[in-house]
Design a protein around this motif. Structure first.
Motif, mmCIF file in Angstrom:
data_model
loop_
_atom_site.group_PDB
_atom_site.id
_atom_site.type_symbol
_atom_site.label_atom_id
_atom_site.label_comp_id
_atom_site.label_asym_id
_atom_site.label_seq_id
_atom_site.Cartn_x
_atom_site.Cartn_y
_atom_site.Cartn_z
ATOM 1 N N SER A 543 37.583 -80.424 123.977
ATOM 2 C CA SER A 543 38.487 -80.602 125.115
ATOM 3 C C SER A 543 38.291 -79.491 126.143
ATOM 4 O O SER A 543 38.404 -79.721 127.354
ATOM 5 C CB SER A 543 39.943 -80.640 124.634
ATOM 6 N N LEU A 544 37.979 -78.281 125.684
ATOM 7 C CA LEU A 544 37.734 -77.172 126.605
ATOM 8 C C LEU A 544 36.412 -77.346 127.347
ATOM 9 O O LEU A 544 36.313 -77.050 128.547
ATOM 10 C CB LEU A 544 37.743 -75.848 125.836
ATOM 11 N N VAL A 545 35.382 -77.820 126.644
ATOM 12 C CA VAL A 545 34.105 -78.078 127.299
ATOM 13 C C VAL A 545 34.284 -79.069 128.435
ATOM 14 O O VAL A 545 33.777 -78.896 129.549
ATOM 15 C CB VAL A 545 33.068 -78.607 126.282
ATOM 16 N N PHE A 546 35.022 -80.139 128.168
ATOM 17 C CA PHE A 546 35.209 -81.169 129.189
ATOM 18 C C PHE A 546 36.069 -80.672 130.353
ATOM 19 O O PHE A 546 36.090 -81.297 131.411
ATOM 20 C CB PHE A 546 35.842 -82.410 128.564
ATOM 21 N N GLN A 547 36.794 -79.577 130.143
ATOM 22 C CA GLN A 547 37.562 -78.974 131.236
ATOM 23 C C GLN A 547 36.829 -77.793 131.870
ATOM 24 O O GLN A 547 37.379 -77.124 132.741
ATOM 25 C CB GLN A 547 38.931 -78.523 130.717
ATOM 26 N N GLY A 548 35.598 -77.541 131.418
ATOM 27 C CA GLY A 548 34.777 -76.514 132.036
ATOM 28 C C GLY A 548 34.918 -75.126 131.464
ATOM 29 O O GLY A 548 34.285 -74.190 131.963
ATOM 30 N N ASP A 549 35.720 -74.934 130.434
ATOM 31 C CA ASP A 549 35.899 -73.604 129.844
ATOM 32 C C ASP A 549 34.879 -73.422 128.720
ATOM 33 O O ASP A 549 35.204 -73.488 127.528
ATOM 34 C CB ASP A 549 37.324 -73.462 129.321
ATOM 35 N N LEU A 550 33.626 -73.161 129.100
ATOM 36 C CA LEU A 550 32.539 -73.115 128.124
ATOM 37 C C LEU A 550 32.648 -71.916 127.195
ATOM 38 O O LEU A 550 32.363 -72.024 125.996
ATOM 39 C CB LEU A 550 31.193 -73.098 128.845
ATOM 40 N N ASP A 551 33.029 -70.762 127.735
ATOM 41 C CA ASP A 551 33.072 -69.554 126.904
ATOM 42 C C ASP A 551 34.064 -69.716 125.750
ATOM 43 O O ASP A 551 33.760 -69.385 124.599
ATOM 44 C CB ASP A 551 33.459 -68.345 127.756
ATOM 45 N N ALA A 552 35.259 -70.233 126.061
ATOM 46 C CA ALA A 552 36.254 -70.414 125.006
ATOM 47 C C ALA A 552 35.792 -71.447 123.989
ATOM 48 O O ALA A 552 35.999 -71.289 122.780
ATOM 49 C CB ALA A 552 37.593 -70.835 125.621
ATOM 50 N N ALA A 553 35.146 -72.519 124.467
ATOM 51 C CA ALA A 553 34.667 -73.554 123.559
ATOM 52 C C ALA A 553 33.600 -73.021 122.623
ATOM 53 O O ALA A 553 33.626 -73.283 121.413
ATOM 54 C CB ALA A 553 34.119 -74.738 124.359
ATOM 55 N N VAL A 554 32.649 -72.254 123.164
ATOM 56 C CA VAL A 554 31.578 -71.705 122.332
ATOM 57 C C VAL A 554 32.136 -70.729 121.306
ATOM 58 O O VAL A 554 31.699 -70.695 120.146
ATOM 59 C CB VAL A 554 30.515 -71.027 123.219
ATOM 60 N N ALA A 555 33.131 -69.945 121.696
ATOM 61 C CA ALA A 555 33.740 -69.004 120.748
ATOM 62 C C ALA A 555 34.409 -69.752 119.596
ATOM 63 O O ALA A 555 34.286 -69.360 118.426
ATOM 64 C CB ALA A 555 34.749 -68.119 121.481
ATOM 65 N N LEU A 556 35.123 -70.840 119.905
ATOM 66 C CA LEU A 556 35.752 -71.631 118.850
ATOM 67 C C LEU A 556 34.708 -72.218 117.904
ATOM 68 O O LEU A 556 34.866 -72.210 116.679
ATOM 69 C CB LEU A 556 36.578 -72.763 119.468
ATOM 70 N N CYS A 557 33.614 -72.732 118.477
ATOM 71 C CA CYS A 557 32.580 -73.341 117.636
ATOM 72 C C CYS A 557 31.847 -72.302 116.806
ATOM 73 O O CYS A 557 31.441 -72.584 115.671
ATOM 74 C CB CYS A 557 31.583 -74.114 118.508
ATOM 75 N N ALA A 558 31.672 -71.115 117.362
ATOM 76 C CA ALA A 558 31.036 -70.050 116.586
ATOM 77 C C ALA A 558 31.888 -69.712 115.368
ATOM 78 O O ALA A 558 31.365 -69.463 114.269
ATOM 79 C CB ALA A 558 30.831 -68.816 117.462
ATOM 80 N N ASP A 559 33.209 -69.726 115.534
ATOM 81 C CA ASP A 559 34.103 -69.458 114.414
ATOM 82 C C ASP A 559 34.004 -70.567 113.362
ATOM 83 O O ASP A 559 33.955 -70.301 112.152
ATOM 84 C CB ASP A 559 35.541 -69.353 114.934
ATOM 85 N N VAL A 560 33.963 -71.826 113.816
ATOM 86 C CA VAL A 560 33.814 -72.946 112.885
ATOM 87 C C VAL A 560 32.512 -72.827 112.118
ATOM 88 O O VAL A 560 32.469 -72.990 110.883
ATOM 89 C CB VAL A 560 33.869 -74.290 113.639
ATOM 90 N N ARG A 561 31.427 -72.537 112.811
ATOM 91 C CA ARG A 561 30.120 -72.458 112.153
ATOM 92 C C ARG A 561 30.071 -71.303 111.160
ATOM 93 O O ARG A 561 29.440 -71.405 110.103
ATOM 94 C CB ARG A 561 29.022 -72.330 113.206
ATOM 95 N N GLU A 562 30.758 -70.215 111.478
ATOM 96 C CA GLU A 562 30.780 -69.078 110.549
ATOM 97 C C GLU A 562 31.511 -69.452 109.258
ATOM 98 O O GLU A 562 31.043 -69.154 108.152
ATOM 99 C CB GLU A 562 31.461 -67.883 111.217
ATOM 100 N N ILE A 563 32.656 -70.140 109.399
ATOM 101 C CA ILE A 563 33.403 -70.567 108.208
ATOM 102 C C ILE A 563 32.573 -71.567 107.405
ATOM 103 O O ILE A 563 32.550 -71.538 106.163
ATOM 104 C CB ILE A 563 34.755 -71.175 108.613
ATOM 105 N N CYS A 564 31.875 -72.455 108.105
ATOM 106 C CA CYS A 564 31.042 -73.433 107.415
ATOM 107 C C CYS A 564 29.889 -72.767 106.679
ATOM 108 O O CYS A 564 29.497 -73.206 105.589
ATOM 109 C CB CYS A 564 30.515 -74.470 108.413
ATOM 110 N N GLU A 565 29.326 -71.751 107.263
ATOM 111 C CA GLU A 565 28.255 -71.016 106.574
ATOM 112 C C GLU A 565 28.775 -70.404 105.289
ATOM 113 O O GLU A 565 28.111 -70.421 104.247
ATOM 114 C CB GLU A 565 27.700 -69.917 107.493
ATOM 115 N N GLU A 566 29.980 -69.858 105.333
ATOM 116 C CA GLU A 566 30.559 -69.215 104.150
ATOM 117 C C GLU A 566 30.910 -70.228 103.068
ATOM 118 O O GLU A 566 30.715 -69.971 101.873
ATOM 119 C CB GLU A 566 31.818 -68.434 104.553
ATOM 120 N N SER A 567 31.412 -71.385 103.478
ATOM 121 C CA SER A 567 31.897 -72.368 102.508
ATOM 122 C C SER A 567 30.851 -73.401 102.122
ATOM 123 O O SER A 567 30.991 -74.084 101.100
ATOM 124 C CB SER A 567 33.114 -73.104 103.076
ATOM 125 N N GLY A 568 29.792 -73.547 102.937
ATOM 126 C CA GLY A 568 28.800 -74.588 102.711
ATOM 127 C C GLY A 568 29.178 -75.924 103.322
ATOM 128 O O GLY A 568 28.462 -76.921 103.155
#
Length: 746
Positions: A543-568
């Motif tokens: 929803s943030l990407v579609f509103q143009g807030d790329l930095d906040a969106a990328v930060a959220l996804c980086a957090d998701v990917r980090e948790i996924c790396e830890e949990s598999g």
């Protein structure tokens, strides 16, 4: 010449005899569209039908069956409502659109030339006949080979009765199977004792194979003597029953009598399984004082040795199965022991525990194994849900089962069947006898009301992904209201989350952001962390990407990917990768976007998650166009268009999700021209999903030079619209707990 597609099983032992019948069936398949092979259970109908299908699948007939030869095994289906779903599964059609299964089948088969083998339909002969008639009328390239104990009685149907084997073929079959169980000098198929045994068994293949299995311990003469005794003891069936039925029953009964008491008991108890089962399930369901845990494996091994149980490999590991006729015989003995209801409940309890464990383990590195486990268990899960729904006062257990399977319905391409069971479990006639609970009253860990609320939000989620927004809103508002009434904060958070998802897919990004932030804040307060929570974070980022807030969106996804790396975890990760790729494309980083999408497409394809796959394919097409290959981009758009027809409304009917598609189409058309663009799109539409995925993963063409990008970020249309709204919107911090009130609760 490419191989003809299909799902016919490979033959595990030699096909013996039936040359005349095989030739006749092959000839008739050249003349009629509906051919039905009928005969008594155990006479070899399935084996002959599969052999015939393998034969006509040869290269010289490729033009006749260019879209394949497919087998649908229907014997485990008891609910007429699942008949269409079973055919959809057998044809490997993935559909999330919410359309009735019959409509999906019509659309899939309308322009295809294929042979469909329907095996074991007799318990649903009327609905099966109706479905076959409908498909044959609307799908001119469809041909059906039906296999059952009675004909469908349809216009244009040619029926072929299958008699027992001739004396010669029966003796050859017995001698051949004897070599498998008693290596050494081959039996003489012309031996008088062998011929007599085959005659006494009326040439029924199942009876012959059961008898051959006894050669591990007995000679042919000993078997003959014991058959005399057992035929005398076991009078075959009811008055008026066909002699062959009585003979087969006697043969199976004789095999049953030769089993040790523990083997007979396990045989009876195994009859509660509706499909493949594993050893752990057998040990839980079937063990007891008369059959201790430590003995189950050995007793099961004896039943395998006697061909009562078949062992097979599956993606989920070793599984066991009983032939239907053998299972039915065991069920009669279980009834005679007055133990059927208790065993069905133990069976149900095991699969409730399995589903609960699978839901927990879904948030781990074992997601692929969990998906395979659920696939293998599906016939037994259906049986378990059926027991809950047909038992007064146990609807909450059915709701628990169907709700807990959210990861399978939404994550593994089972939306249509999931909705079928969710709606049945929530139907008023099913749940009207359920006792109502006061707030704070819980049972079985989740409680009656808690199970119902979970089924409601899962139904809303499934309906959203199918594009049925009306049903989604109805289920989610009911869930949210009831959760507020009973004080169930977790169910309320899930309802708010899925309402945010609905706002996202319908293009209302500010509302999506508010609802998703509210849900994430509630999850944080409640200590909830799983794949659903990570999906909520990825959806907020989108929803943030579609509103143009790329930095906040990328930060959220980086957090998701980090948790996924830890949990598999991989499923939620794939959606975070998509959002990250969208942001990378917006910034002109095409190589980064392609790498992210390649991983996302691979994961979606692994889980058969068509919703995620088609979104990633659309964005991959746009990246491909920007890399300088508009022709291939058009092919990918065509492939995505075919996938959308299975998902539902193309691009969810949302201008926001349609923006990448429109930009790609405009750029490709400018370079190729309308005619060439249309031709390449048509080429993509003709690709089956696996081939489409292969094209998407192939990478940019060698030597392609992407057009020079303007400096700075590209602004997709949704972002431009969002900029005009930012002065009116106040963004709360991600996961603000205060947002569970206000609109989120209204």
């Amino acid at each position: 010449m490419r191989p003809v597609p299909g799902n016919l099983p490979a033959e595990l032992n030699r096909f013996v005899g039936r040359a005349d019948e095989l030739a006749e069936l092959t000839r008739l398949l050249g003349e009629v569209r509906l051919l039905t092979l009928v005969g008594v259970g155990g006479v070899g109908k399935t084996r002959l039908a599969v052999r015939t299908a393998l034969s006509v699948r040869s290269a010289d007939l490729e033009k006749r069956y260019c879209d394949g030869v497919w087998l649908a095994e229907l014997s485990a289906i008891r609910d007429p409502g699942l008949l269409g779903h079973a055919l959809v599964d057998a044809l490997r059609v993935t559909d999330h659109s919410g359309r009735p299964a019959r409509e999906v089948l019509r659309a899939h088969l309308a322009d295809r030339d294929l042979l469909l083998v329907l095996d074991g339909f007799e318990q649903l002969v009327d609905p099966c006949a109706e479905l076959v008639r409908d498909l044959l009328r609307h799908c001119p390239g469809l041909q059906v080979l039906a296999v059952g104990r009675r004909p469908l009685r349809l216009e244009g149907e040619r029926t072929v009765p299958l008699a027992p084997m001739s004396d010669t073929d029966a003796a050859r079959l017995f001698a051949d199977r004897a070599l498998d169980v008693a290596p050494g000098p081959a039996l003489d198929e012309h031996d008088d004792a062998v011929r007599e045994l085959c005659r006494r068994l009326d040439g029924i293949p199942l009876a012959l194979e059961l008898a051959a299995a006894r050669l591990r311990a007995l000679s042919v003469d000993q078997i003959l003597r014991r058959i005399d005794d057992r035929f005398h003891l076991l009078t075959g069936g009811s008055r008026g029953e066909l002699p062959r039925h009585r003979t087969l029953r006697t043969a199976i009964g004789w095999s049953h009598e030769l089993c040790a008491p523990a083997e007979r008991l396990l045989w009876a108890r195994l009859s509660v399984f509706a499909g493949p089962f594993d050893l752990e399930a057998v040990e839980y369901v079937c063990a007891g004082p008369e059959l201790p845990d430590e003995s189950v494996l050995d007793v099961l091994g004896e039943l395998i040795a006697q061909s009562v149980v078949v062992r097979e490999e599956s993606p989920a590991g070793p599984r066991y199965r009983m032939l239907d006729t053998v299972r039915a015989y065991g069920a009669e003995w279980l009834d005679a022991l007055a133990d059927t209801e208790r065993m069905r409940r133990r069976h149900r309890d095991w699969y409730m525990g399995l589903v609960t464990w699978c839901e927990v383990d879904w948030f781990s590195a074992r997601q692929v194994e969990i998906a395979a486990c659920a696939d293998s268990a599906l016939p037994n899960l259906r049986a378990a849900i059926e027991l809950c729904l047909e038992t007064a006062g146990e609807a909450h257990l059915g709701q628990h089962l169907t709700g807990t399977l959210w990861f399978y319905w939404a994550g593994c391409g089972r939306l249509t069947e999931g909705r079928h069971w969710l709606e049945r479990s929530l139907a008023p006639e099913v749940s009207r006898d359920e006792p109502r609970e006061e707030p704070g009253q819980w049972h079985d860990g989740e409680g009656h009301e808690g199970a119902r609320l979970k089924a409601l939000w899962v139904l809303g989620y499934v309906a959203i992904l199918q594009g049925d927004n009306t049903a989604a809103v109805r289920a989610l508002y009911e869930c949210r209201g009831e959760a507020a009434r009973t004080g169930n904060a977790l169910a309320r958070a899930y309802a708010v989350h899925r309402l945010g998802c609905l706002a996202l897919l319908t293009g209302d990004m500010p509302r999506a952001e508010r609802l998703l932030r509210a849900a994430l804040g509630a999850y944080r307060e409640l200590g909830e962390i799983n794949s659903n929570v990570l999906m909520g974070q990825a959806e907020l980022a989108l929803s943030l990407v579609f509103q143009g807030d790329l930095d906040a969106a990328v930060a959220l996804c980086a957090d998701v990917r980090e948790i996924c790396e830890e949990s598999g975890e991989r499923w939620a990760r794939s959606y975070a990768l998509y959002v990250h790729a969208y942001a990378a494309w917006t910034r002109g980083r095409l190589g980064e976007a392609r790498a992210l999408l390649t991983e996302a497409v691979t994961i979606h394809h692994t889980f058969n998650d068509l919703v995620g796959l088609v979104l990633a394919m659309e964005l991959m097409a746009l990246v491909t166009a920007d890399e300088g290959d508009p022709a291939e981009a058009a092919v990918l758009q065509g492939a995505a268009d075919r996938l959308w027809r299975s998902v539902g409304a193309p691009l969810f009917g949302s201008p926001t999700f349609g923006a990448p598609h429109e930009q790609c189409e405009r750029r490709a058309t400018e370079v190729l021209g309308p005619e060439r663009y249309g031709a390449r799109v048509a080429e993509g539409r003709a690709l089956p999903p696996a081939s489409a995925v292969e094209r998407a993963l192939a990478g940019p063409p060698a030597g392609s030079v992407p057009p020079r990008q303007p400096s700075g970020e590209r602004r997709p249309q949704p972002a431009l619209e969002a900029e005009r709204r930012t002065d009116r919107e106040t963004r709360e911090p991600a996961g603000s707990p205060g947002q569970i009130g206000g609109e989120a609760a209204g």
